[in-house]
Design a protein around this motif. Structure first.
Motif, mmCIF file in Angstrom:
data_model
loop_
_atom_site.group_PDB
_atom_site.id
_atom_site.type_symbol
_atom_site.label_atom_id
_atom_site.label_comp_id
_atom_site.label_asym_id
_atom_site.label_seq_id
_atom_site.Cartn_x
_atom_site.Cartn_y
_atom_site.Cartn_z
ATOM 1 N N SER A 11 18.556 48.726 44.325
ATOM 2 C CA SER A 11 18.970 48.745 42.914
ATOM 3 C C SER A 11 18.573 47.442 42.207
ATOM 4 O O SER A 11 17.667 47.429 41.382
ATOM 5 N N SER A 12 19.222 46.323 42.590
ATOM 6 C CA SER A 12 18.968 45.077 41.860
ATOM 7 C C SER A 12 17.582 44.517 42.133
ATOM 8 O O SER A 12 16.905 44.053 41.235
ATOM 9 N N VAL A 13 17.188 44.516 43.410
ATOM 10 C CA VAL A 13 15.933 43.841 43.761
ATOM 11 C C VAL A 13 14.735 44.717 43.402
ATOM 12 O O VAL A 13 13.809 44.276 42.718
ATOM 13 N N ARG A 46 -0.524 25.503 41.481
ATOM 14 C CA ARG A 46 -0.617 25.208 40.061
ATOM 15 C C ARG A 46 -0.472 26.460 39.220
ATOM 16 O O ARG A 46 -0.112 26.408 38.069
ATOM 17 N N GLU A 47 -0.775 27.619 39.816
ATOM 18 C CA GLU A 47 -0.606 28.884 39.107
ATOM 19 C C GLU A 47 0.865 29.256 39.123
ATOM 20 O O GLU A 47 1.553 28.989 40.101
ATOM 21 N N ASP A 48 1.325 29.917 38.052
ATOM 22 C CA ASP A 48 2.723 30.292 38.136
ATOM 23 C C ASP A 48 2.844 31.585 38.905
ATOM 24 O O ASP A 48 1.938 32.388 38.978
ATOM 25 N N GLN A 49 3.968 31.736 39.597
ATOM 26 C CA GLN A 49 4.132 32.781 40.599
ATOM 27 C C GLN A 49 5.245 33.700 40.086
ATOM 28 O O GLN A 49 6.421 33.453 40.304
ATOM 29 N N LEU A 50 4.826 34.761 39.389
ATOM 30 C CA LEU A 50 5.799 35.653 38.750
ATOM 31 C C LEU A 50 6.840 36.182 39.739
ATOM 32 O O LEU A 50 7.996 36.357 39.395
ATOM 33 N N VAL A 51 6.438 36.393 40.979
ATOM 34 C CA VAL A 51 7.332 37.007 41.970
ATOM 35 C C VAL A 51 8.617 36.196 42.149
ATOM 36 O O VAL A 51 9.662 36.734 42.464
ATOM 37 N N LEU A 52 8.541 34.877 41.903
ATOM 38 C CA LEU A 52 9.720 34.021 42.096
ATOM 39 C C LEU A 52 10.348 33.597 40.769
ATOM 40 O O LEU A 52 11.275 32.803 40.742
ATOM 41 N N THR A 53 9.822 34.115 39.657
ATOM 42 C CA THR A 53 10.321 33.714 38.348
ATOM 43 C C THR A 53 11.581 34.505 38.001
ATOM 44 O O THR A 53 11.650 35.698 38.267
ATOM 45 N N GLY A 54 12.560 33.852 37.386
ATOM 46 C CA GLY A 54 13.751 34.574 36.944
ATOM 47 C C GLY A 54 14.965 33.685 36.860
ATOM 48 O O GLY A 54 14.847 32.455 36.887
ATOM 49 N N ALA A 55 16.116 34.324 36.787
ATOM 50 C CA ALA A 55 17.354 33.592 36.496
ATOM 51 C C ALA A 55 17.825 32.701 37.642
ATOM 52 O O ALA A 55 18.493 31.707 37.416
ATOM 53 N N LYS A 97 10.729 41.364 29.563
ATOM 54 C CA LYS A 97 11.748 41.111 30.585
ATOM 55 C C LYS A 97 11.130 41.014 31.981
ATOM 56 O O LYS A 97 11.547 41.674 32.922
ATOM 57 N N ARG A 98 10.123 40.186 32.070
ATOM 58 C CA ARG A 98 9.484 40.051 33.361
ATOM 59 C C ARG A 98 10.236 39.049 34.224
ATOM 60 O O ARG A 98 10.333 37.885 33.892
ATOM 61 N N ASP A 99 10.782 39.490 35.325
ATOM 62 C CA ASP A 99 11.127 38.543 36.362
ATOM 63 C C ASP A 99 10.630 39.118 37.682
ATOM 64 O O ASP A 99 10.225 40.275 37.741
ATOM 65 N N GLY A 100 10.647 38.323 38.724
ATOM 66 C CA GLY A 100 10.053 38.751 39.979
ATOM 67 C C GLY A 100 11.102 39.217 40.975
ATOM 68 O O GLY A 100 12.258 38.796 40.928
ATOM 69 N N TRP A 101 10.690 40.098 41.895
ATOM 70 C CA TRP A 101 11.664 40.670 42.844
ATOM 71 C C TRP A 101 12.214 39.633 43.806
ATOM 72 O O TRP A 101 13.360 39.712 44.240
ATOM 73 N N LEU A 102 11.421 38.626 44.133
ATOM 74 C CA LEU A 102 11.908 37.615 45.071
ATOM 75 C C LEU A 102 13.009 36.794 44.399
ATOM 76 O O LEU A 102 13.980 36.382 45.043
ATOM 77 N N ASN A 103 12.874 36.592 43.104
ATOM 78 C CA ASN A 103 13.933 35.906 42.366
ATOM 79 C C ASN A 103 15.174 36.789 42.286
ATOM 80 O O ASN A 103 16.294 36.306 42.456
ATOM 81 N N ARG A 104 14.970 38.069 42.048
ATOM 82 C CA ARG A 104 16.143 38.963 41.963
ATOM 83 C C ARG A 104 16.869 39.035 43.306
ATOM 84 O O ARG A 104 18.085 39.181 43.358
ATOM 85 N N GLN A 117 -1.078 43.313 39.511
ATOM 86 C CA GLN A 117 -0.378 42.136 40.041
ATOM 87 C C GLN A 117 0.985 41.964 39.382
ATOM 88 O O GLN A 117 1.968 41.628 40.037
ATOM 89 N N ASP A 118 1.029 42.201 38.068
ATOM 90 C CA ASP A 118 2.322 42.074 37.377
ATOM 91 C C ASP A 118 3.345 43.023 37.986
ATOM 92 O O ASP A 118 4.494 42.657 38.213
ATOM 93 N N LEU A 119 2.909 44.236 38.261
ATOM 94 C CA LEU A 119 3.840 45.224 38.801
ATOM 95 C C LEU A 119 4.243 44.873 40.235
ATOM 96 O O LEU A 119 5.403 45.005 40.620
ATOM 97 N N LEU A 120 3.281 44.422 41.015
ATOM 98 C CA LEU A 120 3.565 44.011 42.396
ATOM 99 C C LEU A 120 4.624 42.907 42.414
ATOM 100 O O LEU A 120 5.551 42.915 43.224
ATOM 101 N N GLU A 121 4.478 41.955 41.518
ATOM 102 C CA GLU A 121 5.396 40.813 41.525
ATOM 103 C C GLU A 121 6.714 41.143 40.830
ATOM 104 O O GLU A 121 7.765 40.619 41.202
ATOM 105 N N ALA A 122 6.657 42.005 39.825
ATOM 106 C CA ALA A 122 7.898 42.415 39.157
ATOM 107 C C ALA A 122 8.715 43.293 40.104
ATOM 108 O O ALA A 122 9.938 43.279 40.082
ATOM 109 N N GLY A 123 8.021 44.080 40.928
ATOM 110 C CA GLY A 123 8.728 44.919 41.898
ATOM 111 C C GLY A 123 9.448 46.086 41.272
ATOM 112 O O GLY A 123 10.349 46.666 41.861
#
Lengths: 458, 412
Positions: B396-398, B164-173, B139-146, B123-129
């Motif tokens: 590249s970025s995403v 209520r669960e945090d959603q790594l896929v949208l986490t980031g800068a 340095k975990r952020d999610g691809w949807l955030n990128r 799941q971490d890899l799926l969401e990190a992309g």
């Protein structure tokens, strides 16, 4: 960094208490842990075996229903009553868990128990297991947190609730007697995988898919029922030897001793020592653990064959143990316990709540904080990192509960300026002292202090 | 920026948004911060969905023997899709969408994750992309955030992580909103001020409270505006549908919350549906999980009304499951899996991807469906089609290191 009673109470215990003393030394903490389990007696929680009469009765009722084609009104009423009692017992176990944290001087024990219950996460499945995870924790873990890791591992992996949770009971060896008779039956590798990935070596450990498979074959035949509890069925075991991590287990005839042997070896594996030591440090001290501390604990693990008291002792006597600042976010259960404790709410008051109040005041708010108690998403249990818990929605739920708690306790609230010291010792920051003075009401002052990062951290 | 100025700024913003919504001359659209009008919903299916059972390859001559009790194809109650694949009966209410081209699948897809088959790393890899090589926890952020980071001027409410669960896929800068449907926060002005004071020196807390107060305001304003609005037909449809499914089910609350945001300024929403880890008794377990997914898709179609035509939902899982049924009427962790896509903007009615076959030699490690495409390429193609994001940015970025070659156009 020298021992610090306030950090000891907050980081390794259930928090400060207005009357009960904070720990005096690492040695005193370990001594209490070695001593009698006072809170287990004060606020009892049943063990899994205590549920069996009820499980038998439910089975009888189910059989009677099958025979009759329906339930009679009397049976209906009895089933309803059993289910209501089950829900009430579930709420009682949460109340007693919290009450133990409120009245104890031995907070390290309660925190260790939560650590191990999380490390060996079980979730309720159907039937009698659904609402009774607390009985598994009391049964398999509470008495073993001061013993050897290997003994705990054996108790957990052979516990009916763990077997049911990770789909073990129906798993049989592909060449077992049972699979020969019913060709559709065979292996299920779920428990074997989680034992390697979560419970022992860790996902970074040196095991492969082949080890998962072979371990599942060693485990084949482990089952459970309500008559015997754990039940090893030789006829479900896989004949022949299996090789797990380079060691061979078993011979021609499968036997339960092979399972104990492989668990014994897994418990002492260097990757297990490091993985579990690291988890302890991450849980108690820091999301970015001190590597030296982990290595020293892992070495002690190896030296003492997984004697947990010895490992805890290394942790508590390491200079990083009591070094500030506090950086971990309390999990909701820890926040709830420590807030009630800081206000001096007696355990008996929580223990006396009814089902509705348990849900409204405790379990429900914890769900909003992100911790549906006993229902983590997966067998890996609750996340550790601060960023997971301190989300906008999670923090909003913590604040709302803190404000409500202060309001509920309004008749006995201390002056917020005094409460700062009562809750945080000398760890409170300047803004918290200021907020305690500047609050318009006692209730808001207490609510803000409980919501502050100073109080949310451990 | 002083301690309270961000807050005042946010408050003003919310007040303007509120009055603007009530003005007949300005639709809330005017204030959309994203440069596009399309909607993307990303659902993470946690637990490892068994793609072979959901989109059943009943036309594959090697399929039947693999699933003796689970069954496959029309004989097992599935609906034929294209003569080769059939849809699990648990999704049968989506067949009208399939016929209308609003439902599609990508089969035999996976992330770059291999071999250890851990849910949590998967799941971490799926969401990190990312690829498997760059999975440093720090340095975990999610691809949807990128993806959002590539768009200048994105505002928090452009994208919502719901639940209520945090959603790594949208986490980031990039600024995103995080909220759970049931959360409320009512504070006196003085309490707000003191909380901002005690949180000020700690960035995680400071940002969380600013967002919580801001969202509370704007959600309140939105709720008020909604009360004043006549309930339109699509809202009524969604309400009826939720009623019919037992009202307050958690997954429907998530869908309802998402719909209410996506009808206004929000363009991206993400949440999770759990319960896919079907090691035993899969027939019942998978049906339950699919019912949640089906409910969510139907509720969103109903509730989004005219916006559905601009919407694409993609539902992704960390891995597929073993090709063979295991010994307990379930399946164990595998590799190749399936992505589910739905929405009015989708070029649906098709099972995308290259089918690898199910013969022993075709399986990954002799046990799992062989992945023939990277699931990230399908997510990338969706974003390319919906938002017009450059392929070079996506590769590249995403999704660093991704090759999108060979993936069809997915969006109308």
């Amino acid at each position: 960094m020298a021992f610090d009673p306030t950090i000891a109470a907050i980081r390794f215990g259930s928090g400060l208490h207005p009357q009960l003393p904070a720990p005096k030394s690492a040695g005193a903490m370990l001594k209490l842990l070695r001593g009698p389990d006072v809170m287990a007696k004060a606020f009892p929680i049943p063990v899994y075996g205590d549920l069996m009469p009820e499980a038998h009765r439910l089975r009888e009722l189910a059989r009677a229903r099958k025979k009759l084609g329906k339930r009679t009104p009397k049976m209906e009423a009895e089933v309803k009553l059993i289910r209501a009692n089950d829900r009430e017992r579930n709420a009682m176990m949460l109340r007693h868990l919290i009450a133990r944290n409120l009245d104890t001087e031995d907070g390290f024990r309660e925190r260790l128990l939560r650590f191990w219950a999380d490390h060996f996460t079980v979730k309720g499945r159907g039937g009698i297991t659904r609402n009774n995870v607390g009985t598994y924790v009391e049964d398999a873990l509470r008495g073993r947190i001061t013993g050897r890791f290997g003994d705990m591992l054996k108790a957990v992996v052979t516990h009916p609730m763990m077997l049911v949770f990770l789909d073990q009971p129906r798993s049989v060896g592909p060449n077992s007697f049972i699979a020969g008779r019913t060709p559709r039956r065979g292996l299920n590798e779920n428990l074997a995988r989680e034992v390697l990935e979560l419970h022992t070596l860790g996902v970074g450990g040196r095991y492969t898919q082949k080890d998962v498979r072979e371990l599942a074959e060693v485990f084949a035949g482990m089952s459970q029922n309500i008559d015997k509890g754990f039940n090893y069925m030789t006829r479900g075991g896989e004949p022949g030897a299996e090789v797990v991590l380079g060691r061979s287990y078993g011979g021609e005839d499968p036997k339960v001793e092979d399972i104990y042997a492989v668990l014994h070896d897994l418990a002492l594996h260097p990757d297990t020592a490091r993985h579990v030591s690291r988890k302890l440090v991450v849980h108690f001290v820091s999301d970015t653990p001190d590597a030296g501390m982990v290595e020293e604990m892992a070495a002690e693990w190896q030296r003492t064959d997984g004697d947990l008291m010895a490992v805890y002792s290394v942790m508590l006597n390491h200079p990083a143990a009591f070094a500030g600042p506090l950086t971990k976010a309390k999990q909701p259960i820890d926040f709830v316990c420590s807030a009630l404790r800081a206000l001096g709410v007696p355990g008996a008051e929580v223990a006396a709540l009814n089902l509705g109040r348990t849900r409204r005041n405790l379990a429900g708010p914890m769900i909003l904080m992100g911790q549906h108690w006993e229902h983590p998403v997966g067998p890996d249990g609750w996340p550790e990192d601060e960023a997971h818990w301190i989300t906008p929605q999670g923090l909003a739920a913590r604040i709302s509960w803190a404000m409500r708690l202060a309001s509920d306790q309004r008749k006995t609230l201390p002056d917020p300026r005094d409460f700062v010291g009562q809750a945080l010792g000398d760890l409170a920051s300047e803004p918290v002292h200021f907020a305690a003075k500047a609050a318009e009401t006692r209730m808001e002052g207490i609510g803000v202090i409980l919501s502050s990062p100073d109080f949310q951290k451990r | 920026m002083s301690m309270t100025s961000r807050r005042n700024f946010l408050l003003r913003g919310a007040a303007i948004g509120c009055s603007a919504a009530a003005s007949p001359l300005l639709t809330p659209m005017t204030f959309a911060a994203a440069p596009w009008d399309a909607r993307l919903v990303v659902i993470i299916l946690r637990g490892g969905m068994d793609g072979i059972d959901v989109v059943q390859p009943y036309g594959d001559r090697d399929a039947a023997g693999l699933r003796p009790t689970l069954g496959m194809g029309e004989g097992a109650g599935a609906s034929d899709l294209d003569g080769f694949f059939a849809l699990h009966p648990g999704l049968s209410e989506l067949m009208p969408l399939w016929k209308a081209g609003e439902l599609g699948f990508a089969h035999a897809v996976s992330t770059p994750y291999r071999d250890k088959r851990s849910h949590f790393d998967g799941q971490d890899l799926l969401e990190a992309g990312t690829g498997f090589d760059v999975m440093a926890k720090e340095k975990r952020d999610g691809w949807l955030n990128r993806m959002l980071q590539t768009i200048p001027g994105i505002e928090a409410e452009t994208a919502y992580a719901i639940g209520r669960e945090d959603q790594l896929v949208l986490t980031g800068a990039a600024a995103v909103a995080n909220w759970a449907p049931e959360t409320r926060l009512n504070l006196s002005p003085q309490a707000e001020r003191l909380l901002e004071l005690v949180y000020h020196d700690d960035p995680i807390y400071r940002e969380a409270i600013a967002e919580a107060l801001d969202l509370t305001d704007s959600l309140e304003a939105a709720a008020q505006a909604q009360e004043e609005e006549e309930m339109d037909e699509s809202m009524a449809d969604m309400a009826n549908m939720m009623q019919a499914r037992g009202g307050n089910k958690a997954h429907l609350k998530l869908a309802e919350f998402a719909v209410n945001r996506l009808r206004h300024e929000t363009r991206v929403a993400s949440f999770s549906i759990n319960g896919w880890d079907t090691h035993g008794g899969q027939a019942a377990g998978l049906k339950r999980a699919l019912a949640s997914l089906q409910d969510v898709i139907l509720a969103m179609k109903a509730g989004l009304g005219p916006v559905w035509g601009k919407t694409t939902i993609i539902a992704m899982t960390e891995f597929g499951r073993t090709a063979r049924e295991n010994g307990t009427r379930g399946t164990d962790h595998g590799t190749g899996g399936t992505m589910v896509m739905a929405g009015g903007a989708l070029r649906g009615g098709k099972v995308y991807g290259q089918w690898p076959g199910l013969a022993e030699a075709d399986l990954y490690a002799g046990r799992d469906l062989m992945p023939t495409a990277d699931v990230r390429a399908y997510a990338a193609a969706t974003m390319r089609g919906l938002f017009g994001i450059e392929k070079s940015l996506l590769e590249s970025s995403v999704f660093p290191g991704l090759d999108m070659a060979g993936v069809d156009r997915l969006i109308l």
